[in-house]
Scaffold this motif. Structure first.
Motif, PDB file in Angstrom:
ATOM      1  N   VAL A  57       1.029  -3.309   9.497  1.00 13.13           N
ATOM      2  CA  VAL A  57       1.563  -4.194   8.465  1.00 13.13           C
ATOM      3  C   VAL A  57       1.468  -5.646   8.898  1.00 13.13           C
ATOM      4  O   VAL A  57       1.797  -6.000  10.044  1.00 13.13           O
ATOM      5  CB  VAL A  57       3.040  -3.851   8.159  1.00 13.13           C
ATOM      6  N   ASN A  58       1.028  -6.489   7.969  1.00 12.91           N
ATOM      7  CA  ASN A  58       1.050  -7.942   8.169  1.00 12.91           C
ATOM      8  C   ASN A  58       2.429  -8.466   7.776  1.00 12.91           C
ATOM      9  O   ASN A  58       2.757  -8.579   6.595  1.00 12.91           O
ATOM     10  CB  ASN A  58      -0.015  -8.612   7.287  1.00 12.91           C
ATOM     11  N   ILE A  67      11.318   1.122   5.544  1.00 15.40           N
ATOM     12  CA  ILE A  67      11.463   2.389   4.820  1.00 15.40           C
ATOM     13  C   ILE A  67      10.115   2.711   4.197  1.00 15.40           C
ATOM     14  O   ILE A  67       9.491   1.860   3.552  1.00 15.40           O
ATOM     15  CB  ILE A  67      12.537   2.312   3.724  1.00 15.40           C
ATOM     16  N   GLY A  68       9.636   3.931   4.397  1.00 14.52           N
ATOM     17  CA  GLY A  68       8.344   4.338   3.861  1.00 14.52           C
ATOM     18  C   GLY A  68       8.450   5.522   2.916  1.00 14.52           C
ATOM     19  O   GLY A  68       9.290   6.418   3.110  1.00 14.52           O
ATOM     20  N   LEU A 110       6.061   0.775   0.899  1.00 15.41           N
ATOM     21  CA  LEU A 110       6.866   0.259   2.003  1.00 15.41           C
ATOM     22  C   LEU A 110       7.932  -0.677   1.470  1.00 15.41           C
ATOM     23  O   LEU A 110       7.669  -1.528   0.609  1.00 15.41           O
ATOM     24  CB  LEU A 110       5.993  -0.528   2.991  1.00 15.41           C
ATOM     25  N   GLU A 111       9.144  -0.522   2.006  1.00 15.18           N
ATOM     26  CA  GLU A 111      10.224  -1.472   1.752  1.00 15.18           C
ATOM     27  C   GLU A 111      10.724  -1.986   3.094  1.00 15.18           C
ATOM     28  O   GLU A 111      10.881  -1.200   4.037  1.00 15.18           O
ATOM     29  CB  GLU A 111      11.354  -0.805   0.971  1.00 15.18           C
ATOM     30  N   PHE A 112      10.947  -3.293   3.173  1.00 10.10           N
ATOM     31  CA  PHE A 112      11.403  -3.885   4.433  1.00 10.10           C
ATOM     32  C   PHE A 112      11.988  -5.267   4.159  1.00 10.10           C
ATOM     33  O   PHE A 112      11.892  -5.807   3.045  1.00 10.10           O
ATOM     34  CB  PHE A 112      10.244  -3.973   5.437  1.00 10.10           C
ATOM     35  N   TYR A 113      12.603  -5.816   5.197  1.00  8.54           N
ATOM     36  CA  TYR A 113      13.193  -7.152   5.088  1.00  8.54           C
ATOM     37  C   TYR A 113      12.404  -8.109   5.972  1.00  8.54           C
ATOM     38  O   TYR A 113      12.216  -7.858   7.166  1.00  8.54           O
ATOM     39  CB  TYR A 113      14.656  -7.155   5.513  1.00  8.54           C
ATOM     40  N   ASP A 114      11.927  -9.198   5.395  1.00  7.01           N
ATOM     41  CA  ASP A 114      11.210 -10.232   6.144  1.00  7.01           C
ATOM     42  C   ASP A 114      11.553 -11.592   5.540  1.00  7.01           C
ATOM     43  O   ASP A 114      10.772 -12.194   4.816  1.00  7.01           O
ATOM     44  CB  ASP A 114       9.705  -9.985   6.090  1.00  7.01           C
ATOM     45  N   GLY A 115      12.790 -12.033   5.812  1.00  2.00           N
ATOM     46  CA  GLY A 115      13.304 -13.241   5.176  1.00  2.00           C
ATOM     47  C   GLY A 115      13.877 -12.973   3.805  1.00  2.00           C
ATOM     48  O   GLY A 115      14.725 -13.719   3.315  1.00  2.00           O
ATOM     49  N   GLU A 116      13.411 -11.912   3.180  1.00  2.00           N
ATOM     50  CA  GLU A 116      13.903 -11.419   1.897  1.00  2.00           C
ATOM     51  C   GLU A 116      13.503  -9.959   1.781  1.00  2.00           C
ATOM     52  O   GLU A 116      12.658  -9.469   2.529  1.00  2.00           O
ATOM     53  CB  GLU A 116      13.308 -12.240   0.739  1.00  2.00           C
ATOM     54  N   LYS A 118      11.498  -6.947   0.593  1.00  2.00           N
ATOM     55  CA  LYS A 118      10.122  -6.842   0.113  1.00  2.00           C
ATOM     56  C   LYS A 118       9.771  -5.380  -0.147  1.00  2.00           C
ATOM     57  O   LYS A 118      10.284  -4.473   0.498  1.00  2.00           O
ATOM     58  CB  LYS A 118       9.143  -7.437   1.125  1.00  2.00           C
ATOM     59  N   SER A 119       8.883  -5.207  -1.112  1.00  2.00           N
ATOM     60  CA  SER A 119       8.375  -3.871  -1.438  1.00  2.00           C
ATOM     61  C   SER A 119       6.892  -3.996  -1.731  1.00  2.00           C
ATOM     62  O   SER A 119       6.455  -4.930  -2.414  1.00  2.00           O
ATOM     63  CB  SER A 119       9.105  -3.297  -2.658  1.00  2.00           C
ATOM     64  N   HIS A 120       6.100  -3.071  -1.188  1.00  3.64           N
ATOM     65  CA  HIS A 120       4.653  -3.133  -1.374  1.00  3.64           C
ATOM     66  C   HIS A 120       4.099  -1.723  -1.532  1.00  3.64           C
ATOM     67  O   HIS A 120       4.514  -0.797  -0.822  1.00  3.64           O
ATOM     68  CB  HIS A 120       3.981  -3.812  -0.180  1.00  3.64           C
ATOM     69  N   ILE A 121       3.168  -1.575  -2.467  1.00  2.00           N
ATOM     70  CA  ILE A 121       2.494  -0.290  -2.691  1.00  2.00           C
ATOM     71  C   ILE A 121       1.030  -0.424  -2.307  1.00  2.00           C
ATOM     72  O   ILE A 121       0.328  -1.334  -2.782  1.00  2.00           O
ATOM     73  CB  ILE A 121       2.624   0.161  -4.155  1.00  2.00           C
ATOM     74  N   GLN A 122       0.577   0.466  -1.429  1.00  2.00           N
ATOM     75  CA  GLN A 122      -0.849   0.568  -1.083  1.00  2.00           C
ATOM     76  C   GLN A 122      -1.373   1.829  -1.771  1.00  2.00           C
ATOM     77  O   GLN A 122      -1.107   2.947  -1.337  1.00  2.00           O
ATOM     78  CB  GLN A 122      -1.020   0.664   0.436  1.00  2.00           C
ATOM     79  N   PRO A 123      -2.098   1.656  -2.875  1.00  2.00           N
ATOM     80  CA  PRO A 123      -2.457   2.832  -3.687  1.00  2.00           C
ATOM     81  C   PRO A 123      -3.470   3.745  -3.005  1.00  2.00           C
ATOM     82  O   PRO A 123      -4.328   3.292  -2.243  1.00  2.00           O
ATOM     83  CB  PRO A 123      -3.045   2.204  -4.954  1.00  2.00           C
TER      84      PRO A 123
END
Length: 335
Positions: A57-58, A67-68, A110-116, A118-123
């Motif tokens: 992850v970047n 959380i995955g 993926l859900e995570f905290y990085d200053g706020e 964040k949630s990202h979907i890699q299809p």
């Protein structure tokens, strides 16, 4: 007669309108490396029940609360995080795959905290199997040449969904020119219907226009390898010149040597052998003897050709897949 003529014109108009509508998929393009470096839609991770899913992850070094999930239109499963490590400017995360879940192709969320938060979907980036297959079924396609090849690729997607190989490998020339926006829109639109994970590698046309900058943004690194249980798949880049560099071939030799127990599969775009049918005896120290059986771009660069063949023979690569020539050609080396 006049009514028939009008009807024919109307039918043709509807057909042409349908083709034009199909030719403009409304897909918003974004880098597949924007957040998740690996896995990608065109470089997925294949895993088994109770196995490990590796995710790169970047995110900043301060990112936390990972959380995955793997999910598709049918189901969603939360994953157990087993390790997290920040190095080389990336987060390396490992998740455990639960057992008894459907063996399907999944999106990674993926859900995570990085200053706020964040949630990202890699299809379409995680393929779950019950266990590793004794025999790996590969669907090999090549030279799609989007956008012009869109209708052929659409039919290919349909047929691959009927065959259901374990994986698909596309050996280059995914697009006709890398800077044509609609080519990548076509790719993402049509590939979303695949039920099988697809692995891409670049061809000379994927370098056209911007030397594969968009290809690397929307698809895969120029060369890569992946481990699938007992199997190892490596891909190299034969570039616009039609052969791989010495530096890249040395990388290939190194990664193959690190996995001596794997069944090895190698894929690239320009075939080194262009000799349909039969067996070929190859002495990697004297490849000039088979120069007339090589594809010209390799035959004109015998140092690189010799290095590739030596690597293939020394590491017992069992299968090479290539494209470019737009026809079937099968040869056996040193059986």
């Amino acid at each position: 007669m006049k009514a028939k003529t009008i009807l024919t014109i109307l039918v043709l108009t509807v057909v042409l309108f349908s083709i034009i509508s199909f030719a403009v998929p409304k897909i918003k393009l974004r880098s597949v490396r924007e957040v998740v470096e690996y896995p990608r839609p065109s470089l997925p991770e294949v895993v088994v029940w109770n196995g490990e899913l590796l995710v790169k992850v970047n995110a900043s070094q301060n990112a936390k609360n990972w959380i995955g999930y793997i999910e598709n239109e049918h189901c969603s499963y939360k994953l157990e995080l087993t390790s997290s490590d920040y190095r080389e400017g990336l987060w390396f995360l490992a998740f455990k795959i639960p057992d008894k879940i459907p063996p399907l192709l999944y999106d990674l969320r993926l859900e995570f905290y990085d200053g706020e938060e964040k949630s990202h979907i890699q299809p379409r980036s995680v393929r779950v199997l019950k266990d590793w297959p004794e025999k790996l079924a590969i669907g090999h396609i090549t030279d799609i040449h989007l956008p012009g090849g869109a209708q052929v690729y659409a039919r290919c997607v349909y047929e691959l969904n009927l065959i259901r190989p374990h994986i698909i490998i596309a050996t280059g020339d995914i697009v006709d020119v890398d800077t044509i926006r609609s080519a990548w829109q076509y790719y993402f639109f049509l590939s979303q219907f695949l039920k099988t994970p697809i692995f891409l590698l670049p061809g000379n046309h994927d370098h056209a226009g911007d030397d594969a900058k968009n290809y690397q943004k929307f698809a895969t690194p120029l060369y890569w390898y992946t481990i699938m249980g007992p199997y190892m798949i490596a891909a190299i880049d034969t570039r616009s010149d039609g052969f791989a560099t010495v530096e890249e071939l040395e990388w290939l030799d190194q990664v193959l040597s690190e996995h001596p127990d794997k069944v090895k599969i190698l894929a690239f775009h320009h075939p080194i052998i262009d000799y349909p049918g039969g067996e070929i005896k190859v002495d990697p120290e004297n490849v000039e003897q088979i120069k007339n059986k090589m594809y010209p771009s390799w035959a004109e660069n015998l140092e690189e050709a010799g290095l590739l063949l030596k690597t293939v023979i020394e590491h017992d690569v069992r299968l090479m897949l290539a494209g470019h020539i737009h026809r079937d050609s099968i040869a056996i080396i040193n059986d």
